[in-house]
Design an enzyme around this catalytic site. Structure first.
Site, PDB file in Angstrom:
ATOM      1  CE1 TYR A  15      -8.212  46.323 -28.237  1.00 38.99           C
ATOM      2  CE2 TYR A  15      -8.213  43.923 -28.425  1.00 38.99           C
ATOM      3  CZ  TYR A  15      -8.026  45.068 -27.670  1.00 38.99           C
ATOM      4  OH  TYR A  15      -7.650  44.957 -26.360  1.00 38.99           O
ATOM      5  CE  LYS A  32      -4.769  46.690 -27.353  1.00 35.37           C
ATOM      6  NZ  LYS A  32      -4.205  47.673 -26.410  1.00 35.37           N
TER       7      LYS A  32
HETATM    8  N1  LIG Z   1     -10.063  44.247 -20.364  1.00 37.33           N
HETATM    9  C1  LIG Z   1      -9.523  43.296 -21.112  1.00 37.33           C
HETATM   10  O1  LIG Z   1      -9.961  42.162 -21.133  1.00 37.33           O
HETATM   11  C2  LIG Z   1      -8.309  43.607 -21.950  1.00 37.33           C
HETATM   12  C3  LIG Z   1      -7.701  42.540 -22.609  1.00 37.33           C
HETATM   13  C4  LIG Z   1      -6.588  42.795 -23.388  1.00 37.33           C
HETATM   14  C5  LIG Z   1      -6.098  44.086 -23.492  1.00 37.33           C
HETATM   15  N2  LIG Z   1      -6.730  45.098 -22.841  1.00 37.33           N
HETATM   16  C6  LIG Z   1      -6.181  46.446 -23.000  1.00 37.33           C
HETATM   17  O2  LIG Z   1      -6.031  47.047 -21.747  1.00 37.33           O
HETATM   18  C7  LIG Z   1      -6.034  48.460 -21.922  1.00 37.33           C
HETATM   19  C8  LIG Z   1      -6.906  49.086 -20.868  1.00 37.33           C
HETATM   20  O3  LIG Z   1      -8.239  48.692 -21.077  1.00 37.33           O
HETATM   21  P1  LIG Z   1      -9.255  48.364 -19.889  1.00 37.33           P
HETATM   22  O4  LIG Z   1      -9.538  46.933 -19.954  1.00 37.33           O
HETATM   23  O5  LIG Z   1      -8.783  48.961 -18.608  1.00 37.33           O
HETATM   24  O6  LIG Z   1     -10.552  49.113 -20.438  1.00 37.33           O
HETATM   25  P2  LIG Z   1     -11.264  50.451 -19.944  1.00 37.33           P
HETATM   26  O7  LIG Z   1     -12.274  50.743 -20.987  1.00 37.33           O
HETATM   27  O8  LIG Z   1     -11.709  50.322 -18.540  1.00 37.33           O
HETATM   28  O9  LIG Z   1     -10.102  51.536 -19.972  1.00 37.33           O
HETATM   29  C9  LIG Z   1      -9.614  52.093 -21.149  1.00 37.33           C
HETATM   30  C10 LIG Z   1      -9.360  53.560 -20.893  1.00 37.33           C
HETATM   31  O10 LIG Z   1      -8.739  54.118 -22.059  1.00 37.33           O
HETATM   32  C11 LIG Z   1      -9.342  55.367 -22.290  1.00 37.33           C
HETATM   33  N3  LIG Z   1      -9.251  55.701 -23.700  1.00 37.33           N
HETATM   34  C12 LIG Z   1      -9.794  55.020 -24.741  1.00 37.33           C
HETATM   35  N4  LIG Z   1      -9.542  55.666 -25.876  1.00 37.33           N
HETATM   36  C13 LIG Z   1      -8.832  56.775 -25.543  1.00 37.33           C
HETATM   37  C14 LIG Z   1      -8.298  57.845 -26.283  1.00 37.33           C
HETATM   38  N5  LIG Z   1      -8.449  57.905 -27.622  1.00 37.33           N
HETATM   39  N6  LIG Z   1      -7.615  58.819 -25.634  1.00 37.33           N
HETATM   40  C15 LIG Z   1      -7.472  58.773 -24.293  1.00 37.33           C
HETATM   41  N7  LIG Z   1      -7.965  57.781 -23.529  1.00 37.33           N
HETATM   42  C16 LIG Z   1      -8.638  56.804 -24.156  1.00 37.33           C
HETATM   43  C17 LIG Z   1     -10.802  55.202 -21.884  1.00 37.33           C
HETATM   44  O11 LIG Z   1     -11.441  56.450 -21.635  1.00 37.33           O
HETATM   45  C18 LIG Z   1     -10.668  54.332 -20.656  1.00 37.33           C
HETATM   46  O12 LIG Z   1     -10.589  55.089 -19.472  1.00 37.33           O
HETATM   47  C19 LIG Z   1      -6.473  48.720 -23.367  1.00 37.33           C
HETATM   48  O13 LIG Z   1      -5.370  49.024 -24.166  1.00 37.33           O
HETATM   49  C20 LIG Z   1      -7.063  47.386 -23.777  1.00 37.33           C
HETATM   50  O14 LIG Z   1      -6.986  47.178 -25.175  1.00 37.33           O
HETATM   51  C21 LIG Z   1      -7.821  44.892 -22.069  1.00 37.33           C
END
Ligand SMILES: NC(=O)c1ccc[n+]([C@@H]2O[C@H](COP(=O)([O-])OP(=O)(O)OC[C@H]3O[C@@H](n4cnc5c(N)ncnc54)[C@H](O)[C@@H]3O)[C@@H](O)[C@H]2O)c1
Length: 257
Positions: free
Chosen positions: A162, A166
């Site tokens: 991961y 990123k």
């Molecule tokens: N939540 C955190 O703390 C955090 C921190 C750093 C980065 N992020 C990044 O933020 C972004 C959004 O994540 P989030 O926190 O809202 O989590 P989340 O799990 O609520 O949302 C992620 C969404 O991406 C969709 N998804 C995952 N794999 C997929 C695929 N192969 N095809 C289509 N859709 C797919 C999931 O179904 C989900 O709806 C991600 O890229 C994550 O890496 C989140």
């Protein structure tokens, strides 16, 4: 008056938001819709996507949904085609879909899991950009926001695939920012840390991980998806004119780079 009054310039713009059924994606879609943008909502999860589409409609904006896997090479061109066929333009791409890794030291990660980490979290963003950029160049205007992570800036023990993906998002953003600088297409990334979404309820996110991460955040709390969406909405707007290839922190004061 909502904040969207400051972003009226995206009224009538069209955005693709991937991962739109999730925490940050949903908040972003609603924030852009509140500012008057039409949205193409992309995610694996059909039912939640329909709910977000209904919420967009309730805000007075238009939404279409595309259910599919962002690692499928056919999905990105299909999303762009859907935007053009339905709304006749494409101004904004928010590359947000992503997922965390299982908690394993990097040298013990199954190569298939490593490849999946890179496919979902990095290659998916590349293929979406590959499909969207020609349309934006043609229009002489575009805003791309790639969702990276603090893990990509600092590394993240026990989530090597991961973190590597990123970090790749960061390098891709910096590269595309330079490549597109004279085309009116601005490409930036955001690097959140510990945002209150479904990701924080996955099995890898144990109390131990949560407490360790919280202890490093000067604000002493998790961030909310709406706080992320606010920054994305700004980066998606024409207000951003002289900043491209940059990574914006969302970590409650944790990041000092
Ligand atoms: N939540 C955190 O703390 C955090 C921190 C750093 C980065 N992020 C990044 O933020 C972004 C959004 O994540 P989030 O926190 O809202 O989590 P989340 O799990 O609520 O949302 C992620 C969404 O991406 C969709 N998804 C995952 N794999 C997929 C695929 N192969 N095809 C289509 N859709 C797919 C999931 O179904 C989900 O709806 C991600 O890229 C994550 O890496 C989140």
């Amino acid at each position: 008056m909502t904040n969207s009054a400051r972003l009226t310039e995206i009224d009538g713009h069209v955005a693709i938001v991937t991962g739109a059924a999730g925490g940050i994606g949903r908040a972003t879609a609603l924030r852009l819709a509140d500012a008057g943008a039409s949205v193409v909502l992309v995610d694996l999860v059909a039912e939640s996507l329909d709910t977000v589409a209904d919420e967009v409609t309730a805000l007075g904006s238009r939404a279409v949904t595309l259910v599919g896997d962002v690692t499928d090479d056919e999905l990105a061109p299909a999303a762009v085609k859907l935007a053009l066929d339905t709304f006749h333009r494409l101004d904004i791409l928010v590359n947000n879909a992503g997922m965390g890794s299982e908690q394993v030291p990097t040298w013990q990660i199954d190569p298939a899991v490593w490849r999946r980490d890179l496919e979902v979290n990095l290659t998916s963003q590349f293929v979406m950009a590959r499909a969207a950029v020609p349309v934006m160049i043609e229009a002489g205007y575009g805003r791309i926001i790639n969702v990276a992570s603090a893990a990509g800036m600092e590394g993240h023990a026990m989530a090597g695939g991961y973190a590597a993906a990123k970090a790749g998002v960061v390098a891709m953003t910096k590269t595309m920012g330079k490549e597109l600088a004279k085309h009116g297409v601005i490409v930036n990334a955001i690097a959140p840390a510990l945002i209150n979404s479904r990701m924080l309820h996955e099995p890898w996110f144990t109390d131990e991980v949560r407490n360790a991460l919280l202890s490093r955040i000067p604000m002493g709390r998790v961030g909310e998806p709406e706080e992320v969406a606010e920054l994305i909405a700004y980066l998606a707007s024409p207000a951003v004119t002289f900043t491209t290839g940059h990574v914006f922190d969302l970590s409650g004061g944790r990041a000092t780079y």
